[in-house]
Scaffold this motif. Sequence first.
Motif, PDB file in Angstrom:
ATOM      1  N   GLN A 102       0.839  -1.184   0.000  1.00 37.87           N
ATOM      2  CA  GLN A 102       0.000   0.000   0.000  1.00 37.87           C
ATOM      3  C   GLN A 102       0.883   1.246   0.000  1.00 37.87           C
ATOM      4  O   GLN A 102       1.853   1.333   0.753  1.00 37.87           O
ATOM      5  N   GLY A 103       0.559   2.213  -0.867  1.00 39.29           N
ATOM      6  CA  GLY A 103       1.293   3.466  -0.938  1.00 39.29           C
ATOM      7  C   GLY A 103       2.343   3.519  -2.034  1.00 39.29           C
ATOM      8  O   GLY A 103       2.899   4.575  -2.313  1.00 39.29           O
ATOM      9  N   VAL A 104       2.616   2.390  -2.684  1.00 39.65           N
ATOM     10  CA  VAL A 104       3.588   2.365  -3.776  1.00 39.65           C
ATOM     11  C   VAL A 104       2.954   2.955  -5.035  1.00 39.65           C
ATOM     12  O   VAL A 104       1.804   2.662  -5.349  1.00 39.65           O
ATOM     13  N   ILE A 105       3.707   3.800  -5.731  1.00 41.09           N
ATOM     14  CA  ILE A 105       3.330   4.244  -7.072  1.00 41.09           C
ATOM     15  C   ILE A 105       4.377   3.698  -8.027  1.00 41.09           C
ATOM     16  O   ILE A 105       5.572   3.874  -7.809  1.00 41.09           O
ATOM     17  N   ARG A 106       3.926   3.024  -9.074  1.00 41.70           N
ATOM     18  CA  ARG A 106       4.804   2.552 -10.150  1.00 41.70           C
ATOM     19  C   ARG A 106       4.448   3.369 -11.390  1.00 41.70           C
ATOM     20  O   ARG A 106       3.380   3.224 -11.950  1.00 41.70           O
ATOM     21  N   GLY A 107       5.352   4.217 -11.791  1.00 43.66           N
ATOM     22  CA  GLY A 107       5.115   5.056 -12.962  1.00 43.66           C
ATOM     23  C   GLY A 107       5.335   6.506 -12.598  1.00 43.66           C
ATOM     24  O   GLY A 107       5.762   6.814 -11.485  1.00 43.66           O
ATOM     25  N   LEU A 108       5.063   7.315 -13.499  1.00 45.21           N
ATOM     26  CA  LEU A 108       4.416   7.156 -14.794  1.00 45.21           C
ATOM     27  C   LEU A 108       5.471   6.790 -15.839  1.00 45.21           C
ATOM     28  O   LEU A 108       6.515   7.434 -15.927  1.00 45.21           O
ATOM     29  N   HIS A 109       5.162   5.796 -16.658  1.00 42.35           N
ATOM     30  CA  HIS A 109       6.062   5.333 -17.704  1.00 42.35           C
ATOM     31  C   HIS A 109       5.375   5.468 -19.052  1.00 42.35           C
ATOM     32  O   HIS A 109       4.154   5.464 -19.130  1.00 42.35           O
ATOM     33  N   TYR A 110       6.180   5.553 -20.099  1.00 42.57           N
ATOM     34  CA  TYR A 110       5.635   5.497 -21.457  1.00 42.57           C
ATOM     35  C   TYR A 110       6.659   4.840 -22.363  1.00 42.57           C
ATOM     36  O   TYR A 110       7.831   4.698 -22.008  1.00 42.57           O
ATOM     37  N   HIS A 111       6.183   4.395 -23.525  1.00 42.44           N
ATOM     38  CA  HIS A 111       6.996   3.635 -24.468  1.00 42.44           C
ATOM     39  C   HIS A 111       6.879   4.285 -25.842  1.00 42.44           C
ATOM     40  O   HIS A 111       5.781   4.482 -26.341  1.00 42.44           O
ATOM     41  N   GLU A 112       7.999   4.577 -26.454  1.00 43.58           N
ATOM     42  CA  GLU A 112       7.987   5.231 -27.766  1.00 43.58           C
ATOM     43  C   GLU A 112       7.917   4.251 -28.926  1.00 43.58           C
ATOM     44  O   GLU A 112       7.573   4.633 -30.030  1.00 43.58           O
ATOM     45  N   ARG A 113       8.229   2.956 -28.696  1.00 45.74           N
ATOM     46  CA  ARG A 113       8.239   1.988 -29.790  1.00 45.74           C
ATOM     47  C   ARG A 113       6.941   1.192 -29.895  1.00 45.74           C
ATOM     48  O   ARG A 113       6.903   0.181 -30.584  1.00 45.74           O
TER      49      ARG A 113
END
Length: 160
Positions: free
Chosen positions: A50-61
């Motif tokens: 609880q409380g973990v944030i994963r991101g923000l990520h993005y992918h260009e391919r």
Amino acid sequence: MTGLPTPSVEGVQLLPLAYRGDERGWLLEVRRESLLPAPTLQTNVSFSRQGVIRGLHYHERGQDDLFVCLTGMARVVVLDRTTGETFSVDIGEENPVAVYVPGHHAHGFEALTDVVFSYHTTREYDPENPDEHGVPWDDPRVRHLWSGGRPILSQRDRRA
């Protein structure tokens, strides 16, 4: 489950899921390729406190993601980096929904409880040439979408 919100970010799709259970437990179909815009090639499962944030990520391919929260509750946040449009939805045991996110949008999730989270990807991960880019979790366009102000972050997400 109540009515699903309409995603305000282009290409994001919500797919209702249904638990089928009996006295032995339950079954949850989390992915059906015929409902997705592109086939998935890799499946990952993570556990987050609880409380973990994963991101923000993005992918260009072109890697898209299908997010499913298998246990607990998580908040998925999506940012269209071009228009600034945002979308968030809480998914998990109390709202069984899968979220399809085109990878060019910045995306991530917050563990509202301890969660087991699965994401199916349309590209396989290449550790020699990863297609992972970041937007800070506290970017002004999305900061208000998270539940709190002191998330648990990875080193990589802190550097984004």
